[in-house]
Design a protein around this motif. Structure first.
Motif, PDB file in Angstrom:
ATOM      1  N   ASN A 239       0.829  -1.214   0.000  1.00 17.33           N
ATOM      2  CA  ASN A 239       0.000   0.000   0.000  1.00 17.33           C
ATOM      3  C   ASN A 239       0.857   1.255   0.000  1.00 17.33           C
ATOM      4  O   ASN A 239       0.544   2.242  -0.664  1.00 17.33           O
ATOM      5  CB  ASN A 239      -0.930   0.013   1.221  1.00 17.33           C
ATOM      6  CG  ASN A 239      -2.088  -0.946   1.057  1.00 17.33           C
ATOM      7  OD1 ASN A 239      -2.470  -1.284  -0.063  1.00 17.33           O
ATOM      8  ND2 ASN A 239      -2.651  -1.417   2.153  1.00 17.33           N
ATOM      9  N   THR A 240       1.965   1.201   0.766  1.00 12.50           N
ATOM     10  CA  THR A 240       2.858   2.355   0.856  1.00 12.50           C
ATOM     11  C   THR A 240       3.496   2.661  -0.490  1.00 12.50           C
ATOM     12  O   THR A 240       3.644   3.819  -0.888  1.00 12.50           O
ATOM     13  CB  THR A 240       3.972   2.101   1.904  1.00 12.50           C
ATOM     14  OG1 THR A 240       3.369   1.739   3.140  1.00 12.50           O
ATOM     15  CG2 THR A 240       4.815   3.332   2.126  1.00 12.50           C
ATOM     16  N   CYS A 241       3.906   1.612  -1.202  1.00 13.01           N
ATOM     17  CA  CYS A 241       4.611   1.799  -2.478  1.00 13.01           C
ATOM     18  C   CYS A 241       3.666   1.880  -3.669  1.00 13.01           C
ATOM     19  O   CYS A 241       4.053   2.404  -4.728  1.00 13.01           O
ATOM     20  CB  CYS A 241       5.588   0.642  -2.705  1.00 13.01           C
ATOM     21  SG  CYS A 241       6.884   0.544  -1.470  1.00 13.01           S
ATOM     22  N   GLY A 242       2.451   1.345  -3.513  1.00 13.98           N
ATOM     23  CA  GLY A 242       1.525   1.252  -4.643  1.00 13.98           C
ATOM     24  C   GLY A 242       1.206   2.592  -5.272  1.00 13.98           C
ATOM     25  O   GLY A 242       1.178   2.729  -6.508  1.00 13.98           O
ATOM     26  N   SER A 243       0.944   3.618  -4.416  1.00 11.48           N
ATOM     27  CA  SER A 243       0.588   4.937  -4.933  1.00 11.48           C
ATOM     28  C   SER A 243       1.722   5.531  -5.748  1.00 11.48           C
ATOM     29  O   SER A 243       1.519   6.031  -6.863  1.00 11.48           O
ATOM     30  CB  SER A 243       0.251   5.876  -3.767  1.00 11.48           C
ATOM     31  OG  SER A 243      -0.795   5.350  -2.994  1.00 11.48           O
ATOM     32  N   HIS A 244       2.921   5.468  -5.189  1.00 13.11           N
ATOM     33  CA  HIS A 244       4.084   6.023  -5.880  1.00 13.11           C
ATOM     34  C   HIS A 244       4.342   5.299  -7.188  1.00 13.11           C
ATOM     35  O   HIS A 244       4.619   5.929  -8.220  1.00 13.11           O
ATOM     36  CB  HIS A 244       5.321   5.936  -4.975  1.00 13.11           C
ATOM     37  CG  HIS A 244       6.575   6.427  -5.628  1.00 13.11           C
ATOM     38  ND1 HIS A 244       7.580   5.581  -6.046  1.00 13.11           N
ATOM     39  CD2 HIS A 244       6.975   7.675  -5.969  1.00 13.11           C
ATOM     40  CE1 HIS A 244       8.544   6.293  -6.599  1.00 13.11           C
ATOM     41  NE2 HIS A 244       8.216   7.566  -6.558  1.00 13.11           N
ATOM     42  N   LEU A 245       4.233   3.984  -7.176  1.00 12.55           N
ATOM     43  CA  LEU A 245       4.486   3.187  -8.383  1.00 12.55           C
ATOM     44  C   LEU A 245       3.454   3.487  -9.464  1.00 12.55           C
ATOM     45  O   LEU A 245       3.775   3.522 -10.657  1.00 12.55           O
ATOM     46  CB  LEU A 245       4.466   1.700  -8.024  1.00 12.55           C
ATOM     47  CG  LEU A 245       5.197   0.731  -8.962  1.00 12.55           C
ATOM     48  CD1 LEU A 245       6.623   1.173  -9.207  1.00 12.55           C
ATOM     49  CD2 LEU A 245       5.171  -0.672  -8.389  1.00 12.55           C
ATOM     50  N   THR A 246       2.211   3.727  -9.058  1.00  9.31           N
ATOM     51  CA  THR A 246       1.149   4.082 -10.013  1.00  9.31           C
ATOM     52  C   THR A 246       1.455   5.417 -10.680  1.00  9.31           C
ATOM     53  O   THR A 246       1.342   5.558 -11.910  1.00  9.31           O
ATOM     54  CB  THR A 246      -0.217   4.161  -9.302  1.00  9.31           C
ATOM     55  OG1 THR A 246      -0.474   2.928  -8.624  1.00  9.31           O
ATOM     56  CG2 THR A 246      -1.335   4.427 -10.290  1.00  9.31           C
ATOM     57  N   VAL A 247       1.856   6.408  -9.873  1.00  6.73           N
ATOM     58  CA  VAL A 247       2.199   7.735 -10.412  1.00  6.73           C
ATOM     59  C   VAL A 247       3.390   7.642 -11.356  1.00  6.73           C
ATOM     60  O   VAL A 247       3.395   8.236 -12.444  1.00  6.73           O
ATOM     61  CB  VAL A 247       2.494   8.724  -9.260  1.00  6.73           C
ATOM     62  CG1 VAL A 247       3.085  10.022  -9.795  1.00  6.73           C
ATOM     63  CG2 VAL A 247       1.224   9.017  -8.469  1.00  6.73           C
ATOM     64  N   VAL A 248       4.414   6.871 -10.960  1.00  6.67           N
ATOM     65  CA  VAL A 248       5.610   6.678 -11.794  1.00  6.67           C
ATOM     66  C   VAL A 248       5.220   6.056 -13.129  1.00  6.67           C
ATOM     67  O   VAL A 248       5.683   6.490 -14.189  1.00  6.67           O
ATOM     68  CB  VAL A 248       6.651   5.789 -11.066  1.00  6.67           C
ATOM     69  CG1 VAL A 248       7.728   5.303 -12.034  1.00  6.67           C
ATOM     70  CG2 VAL A 248       7.294   6.549  -9.925  1.00  6.67           C
ATOM     71  N   SER A 249       4.365   5.040 -13.098  1.00 10.83           N
ATOM     72  CA  SER A 249       3.956   4.343 -14.324  1.00 10.83           C
ATOM     73  C   SER A 249       3.253   5.284 -15.294  1.00 10.83           C
ATOM     74  O   SER A 249       3.544   5.280 -16.504  1.00 10.83           O
ATOM     75  CB  SER A 249       3.031   3.167 -13.979  1.00 10.83           C
ATOM     76  OG  SER A 249       3.684   2.256 -13.124  1.00 10.83           O
ATOM     77  N   ILE A 250       2.333   6.100 -14.768  1.00 10.37           N
ATOM     78  CA  ILE A 250       1.581   7.026 -15.627  1.00 10.37           C
ATOM     79  C   ILE A 250       2.496   8.103 -16.192  1.00 10.37           C
ATOM     80  O   ILE A 250       2.515   8.378 -17.396  1.00 10.37           O
ATOM     81  CB  ILE A 250       0.413   7.669 -14.842  1.00 10.37           C
ATOM     82  CG1 ILE A 250      -0.622   6.604 -14.453  1.00 10.37           C
ATOM     83  CG2 ILE A 250      -0.253   8.771 -15.658  1.00 10.37           C
ATOM     84  CD1 ILE A 250      -1.697   7.098 -13.503  1.00 10.37           C
ATOM     85  N   PHE A 251       3.297   8.718 -15.308  1.00 14.08           N
ATOM     86  CA  PHE A 251       4.145   9.844 -15.710  1.00 14.08           C
ATOM     87  C   PHE A 251       5.227   9.410 -16.699  1.00 14.08           C
ATOM     88  O   PHE A 251       5.341   9.955 -17.792  1.00 14.08           O
ATOM     89  CB  PHE A 251       4.784  10.470 -14.462  1.00 14.08           C
ATOM     90  CG  PHE A 251       5.602  11.695 -14.752  1.00 14.08           C
ATOM     91  CD1 PHE A 251       4.987  12.924 -14.951  1.00 14.08           C
ATOM     92  CD2 PHE A 251       6.988  11.636 -14.812  1.00 14.08           C
ATOM     93  CE1 PHE A 251       5.742  14.062 -15.217  1.00 14.08           C
ATOM     94  CE2 PHE A 251       7.751  12.769 -15.078  1.00 14.08           C
ATOM     95  CZ  PHE A 251       7.122  13.982 -15.274  1.00 14.08           C
ATOM     96  N   TYR A 252       5.999   8.400 -16.318  1.00 19.31           N
ATOM     97  CA  TYR A 252       7.097   7.957 -17.180  1.00 19.31           C
ATOM     98  C   TYR A 252       6.589   7.254 -18.435  1.00 19.31           C
ATOM     99  O   TYR A 252       7.187   7.375 -19.507  1.00 19.31           O
ATOM    100  CB  TYR A 252       8.039   7.028 -16.412  1.00 19.31           C
ATOM    101  CG  TYR A 252       9.097   7.767 -15.635  1.00 19.31           C
ATOM    102  CD1 TYR A 252      10.251   8.230 -16.252  1.00 19.31           C
ATOM    103  CD2 TYR A 252       8.940   8.010 -14.285  1.00 19.31           C
ATOM    104  CE1 TYR A 252      11.221   8.907 -15.550  1.00 19.31           C
ATOM    105  CE2 TYR A 252       9.905   8.698 -13.561  1.00 19.31           C
ATOM    106  CZ  TYR A 252      11.043   9.139 -14.201  1.00 19.31           C
ATOM    107  OH  TYR A 252      11.999   9.822 -13.499  1.00 19.31           O
ATOM    108  N   GLY A 253       5.498   6.508 -18.305  1.00 21.55           N
ATOM    109  CA  GLY A 253       4.933   5.812 -19.460  1.00 21.55           C
ATOM    110  C   GLY A 253       4.570   6.779 -20.567  1.00 21.55           C
ATOM    111  O   GLY A 253       4.895   6.559 -21.749  1.00 21.55           O
TER     112      GLY A 253
END
Length: 320
Positions: A239-253
Motif C-alpha cells: 500500500n505504501t509503495c503502490g501509490s508512488h508506483l502508479t504515479v511513476v507508471s503514468i508519468f514515465y509511461g
C-alpha cells in the motif's frame, strides 16, 4: 531587421487545436475541470500533511513537494492555454513564451528526479527500517530536494537557452498549445542536429537515469516484501509503495511513449493530446491516487474538512 529581432517583437502564434475549432470549446471545459481538480486536490494534500503531526515524515515531505510542483507545473501552462482556446487570439509574447519554456522544462525535469528520490525513500523505509530515520534525516531530505531543483534548473537553462538562440528566419508559428522544446526546435531555419543531440543526451540523464534508479529500488523492495513473513507487513508495504508506483507508471509511461519513439511514428495531434495528458490530467490524478490508497492521508483530509467546516461556522456566527 534580423530574424531574432522579428521574433522578439512579434512573439509567437500557438496553433494549438485550431485545426479542430469545434473541439476547442469542449477542450476548454475539460481542461478547466481538471485544472480545478489539480488546484483543490494538491492544495488539500499540502495543507493536510502540514496540519497533521502524524504526517511530518520524509515520505509526506516529498509528497508535499510533489503536490506543490504539480500546482506550479499546471499553472505555468493552463491559463495561457485557456486564453488561446476561448478566443481567436492565439499569440504569446516572446518573453511569455521564454518564461513558459524555462519553467515547463525546469518543473518537468524536477518531477522526474523527485519521483526517483521518493523511490529511494520507500527503499530505505522497507529495506532498512531500523536505520530509516537516521538515513532520511531532515537535513539529508532537504539536501536531496535542493540537489534535485539545482540539477533540473541547470538542465532547463542549458536546453532552453540553446533552443531560444536558434535562428528562426521570421517563422513564429508553433504547432502546439504551449512553448515546448521540440516545437521550438522544429521552426528553426538551420540544421538542428547538434541541439537535438544535446536534448537527447540530457534527456537520457534526466528521464532514463531516474527511471533506472526507480526500477532498481523497486527490485530491492520486491525482494524484501517477498521475504516478509507477516501478511499485514506485506500489505502495508504494498500500500505504501503502490501509490508512488502508479504515479511513476503514468508519468514515465507517457513521457517515454512521447519522446523515445521514432519521430514520424506519431501524428501531430497524438503528440498534442499526449502532452495534454501528462501536463494537465496526470497532476490531477496524483492527489486521487495518493488519497485512495493511503489511510493516513484519508484521515488527515477528514480532519482538514472538519476544521474547514468549524471555521465556516465560527465565521458565520461572528458575522451574525
Amino acid at each position: 531587421m534580423n530574424q531574432n529581432n522579428y521574433t522578439s517583437l512579434h512573439g509567437f502564434i500557438l496553433r494549438g487545436f485550431s485545426d479542430h475549432p469545434n473541439l476547442e470549446m469542449a477542450l476548454s471545459g475539460v481542461v478547466t475541470i481538471f485544472y480545478l481538480i489539480t488546484l483543490v486536490g494538491n492544495t488539500a494534500i499540502i495543507l493536510a500533511s502540514l496540519l497533521d503531526s502524524h504526517l511530518h515524515t520524509p515520505m509526506y515531505l516529498f509528497l508535499r513537494n510533489l503536490s506543490f510542483l504539480d500546482l506550479c507545473f499546471t499553472t505555468s501552462i493552463v491559463p495561457q492555454m485557456l486564453v488561446n482556446l476561448w478566443g481567436p487570439d492565439k499569440t504569446i509574447s516572446y518573453v511569455g513564451c521564454a518564461i513558459q519554456l524555462y519553467v515547463y522544462m525546469w518543473l518537468g525535469s524536477t518531477e522526474c528526479l523527485l519521483l526517483a528520490v521518493m523511490s529511494y525513500d520507500r527503499f530505505t523505509a522497507i529495506c532498512k527500517p531500523l536505520h530509516y530515520l537516521v538515513i532520511m534525516n531532515p537535513y539529508f531530505c532537504l539536501k536531496m530536494i535542493i540537489m534535485v531543483l539545482g540539477i533540473s534548473l541547470a538542465d532547463s537553462v542549458v536546453l532552453c537557452t540553446l533552443t531560444l538562440n536558434l535562428p528562426r528566419c521570421g517563422n513564429n508559428i508553433l504547432d502546439h498549445f504551449l512553448c515546448e522544446l521540440p516545437a521550438m526546435i522544429k521552426i528553426a531555419c538551420i540544421d538542428t542536429t547538434a541541439v537535438e543531440m544535446s536534448v537527447f543526451a540530457l534527456g537520457i540523464v534526466i528521464v532514463l537515469t531516474p527511471l533506472i534508479l526507480i526500477l532498481i529500488s523497486y527490485g530491492y523492495i520486491a525482494r524484501a516484501v517477498l521475504r516478509m513473513k507477516s501478511k499485514s507487513g506485506q500489505r502495508k508495504a504494498i500500500n505504501t509503495c503502490g501509490s508512488h508506483l502508479t504515479v511513476v507508471s503514468i508519468f514515465y509511461g507517457t513521457i517515454i511513449y512521447m519522446y523515445l519513439q521514432p519521430g514520424n511514428s506519431a501524428s501531430k495531434d497524438q503528440g498534442k493530446f499526449l502532452t495534454l495528458f501528462y501536463t494537465i490530467i496526470t497532476p490531477s490524478l496524483n492527489p486521487l491516487i495518493y488519497t485512495l490508497r493511503n489511510k493516513d492521508m484519508k484521515d488527515a483530509l477528514k480532519k482538514l474538512v472538519r476544521v474547514a467546516f468549524a471555521f465556516i461556522k465560527i465565521k458565520r456566527k461572528w458575522k451574525s
